[in-house]
Design a protein around this motif. Structure first.
Motif, PDB file in Angstrom:
ATOM      1  N   LEU A 225      -3.919   0.851  -3.580  1.00  9.19           N
ATOM      2  CA  LEU A 225      -4.260   2.027  -2.740  1.00  9.19           C
ATOM      3  C   LEU A 225      -5.838   1.814  -2.016  1.00  9.19           C
ATOM      4  O   LEU A 225      -5.957   2.304  -1.119  1.00  9.19           O
ATOM      5  CB  LEU A 225      -4.289   3.003  -3.607  1.00  9.19           C
ATOM      6  N   ARG A 226      -6.411   1.141  -2.514  1.00  4.75           N
ATOM      7  CA  ARG A 226      -7.817   0.769  -2.032  1.00  4.75           C
ATOM      8  C   ARG A 226      -8.037  -0.537  -1.046  1.00  4.75           C
ATOM      9  O   ARG A 226      -8.827  -0.473  -0.349  1.00  4.75           O
ATOM     10  CB  ARG A 226      -8.960   0.511  -3.294  1.00  4.75           C
TER      11      ARG A 226
ATOM     12  N   ARG B 167       0.717  -1.295  -0.065  1.00  3.44           N
ATOM     13  CA  ARG B 167       0.091  -0.195   0.097  1.00  3.44           C
ATOM     14  C   ARG B 167       0.821   1.180  -0.163  1.00  3.44           C
ATOM     15  O   ARG B 167       0.415   2.079  -0.592  1.00  3.44           O
ATOM     16  CB  ARG B 167      -0.607  -0.002   1.285  1.00  3.44           C
ATOM     17  N   GLN B 168       1.792   1.318   0.696  1.00  3.86           N
ATOM     18  CA  GLN B 168       2.843   2.452   0.729  1.00  3.86           C
ATOM     19  C   GLN B 168       3.555   2.528  -0.472  1.00  3.86           C
ATOM     20  O   GLN B 168       3.751   3.781  -0.931  1.00  3.86           O
ATOM     21  CB  GLN B 168       3.904   2.103   1.740  1.00  3.86           C
TER      22      GLN B 168
ATOM     23  N   PHE C 234      -5.539  10.975   0.770  1.00  2.00           N
ATOM     24  CA  PHE C 234      -6.179   9.717   0.833  1.00  2.00           C
ATOM     25  C   PHE C 234      -7.063   9.567   2.111  1.00  2.00           C
ATOM     26  O   PHE C 234      -6.944  10.257   3.177  1.00  2.00           O
ATOM     27  CB  PHE C 234      -5.312   8.416   0.750  1.00  2.00           C
TER      28      PHE C 234
ATOM     29  N   PHE D  85       3.857   7.163   6.629  1.00  2.67           N
ATOM     30  CA  PHE D  85       4.611   6.452   7.354  1.00  2.67           C
ATOM     31  C   PHE D  85       4.865   6.328   8.714  1.00  2.67           C
ATOM     32  O   PHE D  85       5.331   7.730   9.165  1.00  2.67           O
ATOM     33  CB  PHE D  85       6.110   6.605   6.443  1.00  2.67           C
TER      34      PHE D  85
ATOM     35  N   MET E 297       1.137   4.206  -2.604  1.00  4.96           N
ATOM     36  CA  MET E 297       0.977   5.758  -2.374  1.00  4.96           C
ATOM     37  C   MET E 297       2.147   6.229  -2.973  1.00  4.96           C
ATOM     38  O   MET E 297       1.736   7.385  -3.672  1.00  4.96           O
ATOM     39  CB  MET E 297       0.736   5.707  -0.915  1.00  4.96           C
ATOM     40  N   LEU E 298       3.355   5.750  -2.957  1.00  7.73           N
ATOM     41  CA  LEU E 298       4.528   6.612  -3.457  1.00  7.73           C
ATOM     42  C   LEU E 298       4.258   6.643  -4.911  1.00  7.73           C
ATOM     43  O   LEU E 298       4.669   7.809  -5.289  1.00  7.73           O
ATOM     44  CB  LEU E 298       5.891   5.648  -3.012  1.00  7.73           C
TER      45      LEU E 298
ATOM     46  N   ILE F  90      -1.588  -0.084  -9.025  1.00  7.01           N
ATOM     47  CA  ILE F  90      -1.485   1.095  -8.233  1.00  7.01           C
ATOM     48  C   ILE F  90      -2.885   1.423  -7.318  1.00  7.01           C
ATOM     49  O   ILE F  90      -2.895   1.224  -6.034  1.00  7.01           O
ATOM     50  CB  ILE F  90      -1.024   2.407  -8.693  1.00  7.01           C
ATOM     51  N   VAL F  91      -4.049   1.570  -8.314  1.00  4.35           N
ATOM     52  CA  VAL F  91      -5.410   1.564  -7.674  1.00  4.35           C
ATOM     53  C   VAL F  91      -5.718   0.663  -6.778  1.00  4.35           C
ATOM     54  O   VAL F  91      -6.208   0.990  -5.774  1.00  4.35           O
ATOM     55  CB  VAL F  91      -6.173   2.104  -8.863  1.00  4.35           C
TER      56      VAL F  91
END
Lengths: 438, 227
Positions: A436-437, A340-341, B89, B95, A344-345, A432-433
């Motif tokens: 993210l979800r 997830r991180q 979001f 982090f 996000m990045l 990615i999407v």
């Protein structure tokens, strides 16, 4: 020409170049991935987030690397220890038979029933112009675990390089004890006939020896031996003592061949190195006697054992490959923890190379710490094993970190760090999407 | 440089190829605040991510200023996002082990060396303007409202033209949500940025210039909230 240039380099330089070459892939990957970015802070954050998972992973790597390294270091330590134990024994002359059996008996004090050399043979050896020391060795008795060996005072001086606590024997009821025997100067003992379980405890009742000297520790099986005049061994067994009756209480050479009961082996030190081969040829005669270099016998033994060593090395490599595969799998699982991180990045506009750098540095850090810890583990394991082997055999085995262990560790680190690119790449292929979800 | 948005014939397929969102026509002038509302699962977030160029396989035209984002390669699209977009979001996505300042200045880590100091400075200023002063503390100990403020500071640290927010108040209690809306709207208006915010929160939608509704995968109606 390249070969000549390489051979001309000092050993240390060669080893350092090999280390550098092994680390090169790691350095190149690190440089390519991190150039222009500052991914270290994020990697540190990820390392802290999954601290316990990371610690377990590092320990797993450390144990597997440690086992591989410990095995190699131990094997080399044992080989060096055995070679060291045979250092003082340039040449052994004995009745014909197995060189290996004779070497084990004369050098490592593992006695067997062997033939004897008579006084004429002994005198011929002792009086040879190129022989500096010719020490008869008579074994078969013991005190507790300690073999009692009859020899000459000259040989004791040679064995200890003159460093003796107390003094050499001056009478046939005096003895010099090895450092690990447990007898101090002034103690007395009665030897048993035979060695180990078959020793007859009361075989030599009435015979007593007094310890007048103690040898310093040599790191050889001789540390556990008690040395007495060879004349005493013969007398205790009711044999002539090597000297004519008119010689009185003489101890040590020269011996009278007619009164010489025989010796299973003569340890020979030549007056010069070059003389050794000539002496070996001279003293090797069919059905009379044989001369051999314990160093050569050991070298032959290692050559035969070399196959075993290769098998061990192969096993070690296969193990490392399996570990590398597990490491890869572990990294796949660990990297999933922060997908997830990563998503996000990527959403924030982090380039693929930056994300790769963060994830790869994470894996590479775990692998590097694990490998370094593994080297320490391996060294500790080899040191512990060495102590046990030294205790049991009295062959001083020292665990040292050699270049081959360093190379193995670096090769493992480099290979696994290259493999660590795969989970990092796989993570980048994640949508990615969706992540993210999730 | 300002970035007006023009969308024409956008179609976002799911992995099986069926369109889950279609937008025939949508224009958003630079500097406007636009809310996106609609029932859960209608495709609001899909629209937001498609506008950011995050949906692979999206067809049609999504033009930001002179740049047709769907026509860019993955690397260029990523670079475009890094330069022009800030994202927020619903569940913050911080982090936990980094400090507030570390999170807010996150994008500095992959920017050119000479730009890093500027991003870090703006991140700290953003945190201060959002009322967060204890910036060295790890965000793990922050409240939800504080975390989302850190996320807003992160989204604005590189001075983007467009802020894309996905349910920014959904994880906050009312009071914290209202405070965040005030601060975020003020920051965006003061700097002349475009804000596109997906939300169910009427308090947030009320503060927007326009609200776009997404129903059953279609941008259904376009309501002008403010003149």
């Amino acid at each position: 020409m390249i070969r000549d240039g390489w051979d001309g380099l000092p050993v240390l330089t060669q080893e350092l170049i090999i280390c550098g070459a092994l680390l090169l892939p790691l350095v190149v990957i690190a440089a390519l991935l991190t150039r222009g970015y500052a991914p270290f802070r994020l990697t540190r954050a990820i390392l802290r987030r999954f601290l316990w998972a990371n610690v377990m992973f590092v320990l797993l790597i450390a144990v597997s690397v440690g086992m591989g390294i410990g095995l190699i270091a131990q094997e080399r330590g044992l080989r060096q220890g055995m070679a060291h134990a045979a250092d003082k024994f340039d040449m052994v002359v004995s009745a014909p038979g197995s060189e290996l059996t004779m070497m084990l008996a004369a050098v490592f004090l593992q006695p067997s029933n062997v033939g004897l050399l008579d006084g004429y043979a002994y005198n011929e050896i002792a009086e040879h112009e190129n022989v500096e020391i010719a020490a008869p060795i008579a074994f078969g008795d013991s005190f507790g675990d300690a073999p009692v060996i009859g020899t000459t005072a000259e040989f004791v001086t040679y064995l200890t390089d003159g460093a003796l606590e107390g003094r050499l024997w001056e009478a046939t009821d005096e003895a010099v004890a090895g450092a690990a025997v447990g007898l101090a100067v002034g103690d007395s003992f009665t030897p048993s006939h035979g060695i180990g379980d078959s020793a007859e405890e009361h075989g030599h009742d009435g015979v007593g020896f007094r310890v007048v000297g103690q040898m310093p520790r040599t790191g050889t099986p001789w540390d556990r031996a008690i040395l007495i005049p060879v004349e005493a061994v013969w007398e205790v067994h009711g044999l002539a003592n090597g000297h004519a009756p008119e010689a009185g209480d003489r101890i040590g050479p020269p011996f009278d061949a007619k009164f010489f009961p025989g010796t299973p082996a003569v340890i020979v030190r030549a007056s010069a190195l070059w003389a050794n081969y000539a002496l070996r040829n001279e003293f090797t005669r069919d059905s009379e006697m044989m001369a051999f270099f314990p160093g050569s016998v050991l070298a032959n033994l290692y050559r035969i054992m070399g196959d075993v060593r290769q098998a061990m090395s192969l096993m070690s490599i296969v193990t490392q490959i399996l570990v590398a595969a597990s490491v890869l799998l572990g990294l796949f699982i660990l990297t999933r923890l922060f997908q997830r991180q990563v998503a996000m990045l990527r959403a924030l506009g982090a380039p693929r190379r930056f994300v790769m750098a963060v994830v790869w540095l994470y894996g590479a850090t775990l692998l590097t710490v694990g490998t370094l810890l593994g080297v320490a583990f391996g060294f500790a394991a080899a040191a512990a094993l060495s102590r046990i082997v030294t205790q049991r055999t009295d062959i001083l085995v020292t665990a040292s970190l050699g270049w081959s262990e360093v190379h193995l560790a670096l090769a493992f680190l480099s290979a696994t760090c290259v493999l660590a690119l795969i989970p990092a790449l796989a993570l980048l292929r994640q949508p990615i999407v969706a992540n993210l979800r999730s | 440089m300002t970035l007006p948005l023009s969308v024409r014939g956008l179609s976002v397929p799911n992995p099986r190829g069926r369109a889950i969102l279609t937008v025939d026509e949508l224009d958003i002038p630079a500097g406007s605040l636009v809310g996106v509302r609609g029932p859960s699962g209608a495709g609001k977030s899909t629209l937001l991510y498609a506008l950011a160029g995050l949906w692979s396989g999206a067809k049609g035209a999504v033009r930001w200023g002179e740049t047709e984002i769907l026509a860019l390669s993955d690397a260029r699209r990523t670079a475009f996002r890094a330069d022009h977009f800030g994202m927020i979001f619903q569940d913050f996505l911080l982090f936990e082990e980094l400090s507030a300042a570390g999170n807010a200045g996150l994008v500095s880590l992959f920017r050119r060396r000479r730009d890093r100091a500027g991003v870090t400075k703006r991140a700290r200023q953003g945190l201060a303007r959002l009322g967060l002063t204890d910036t060295p503390r790890a965000v793990a100990s922050f409240s939800g409202g504080e975390r989302q403020r850190v996320a807003v500071a992160r989204a604005l640290a590189h001075d983007p033209h467009v802020l894309l927010a996905d349910e920014p108040t959904a994880s906050l209690h009312r009071e914290a949500a209202d405070a965040l809306i005030d601060d975020m709207v003020k920051l965006v208006r003061d700097s002349g940025k475009t804000l596109i915010a997906v939300s169910h929160d009427l308090a947030l939608l009320d503060r927007m210039d326009r609200v776009v509704s997404v129903i059953d995968g279609r941008v259904d109606c376009d309501v002008e909230v403010r003149a």
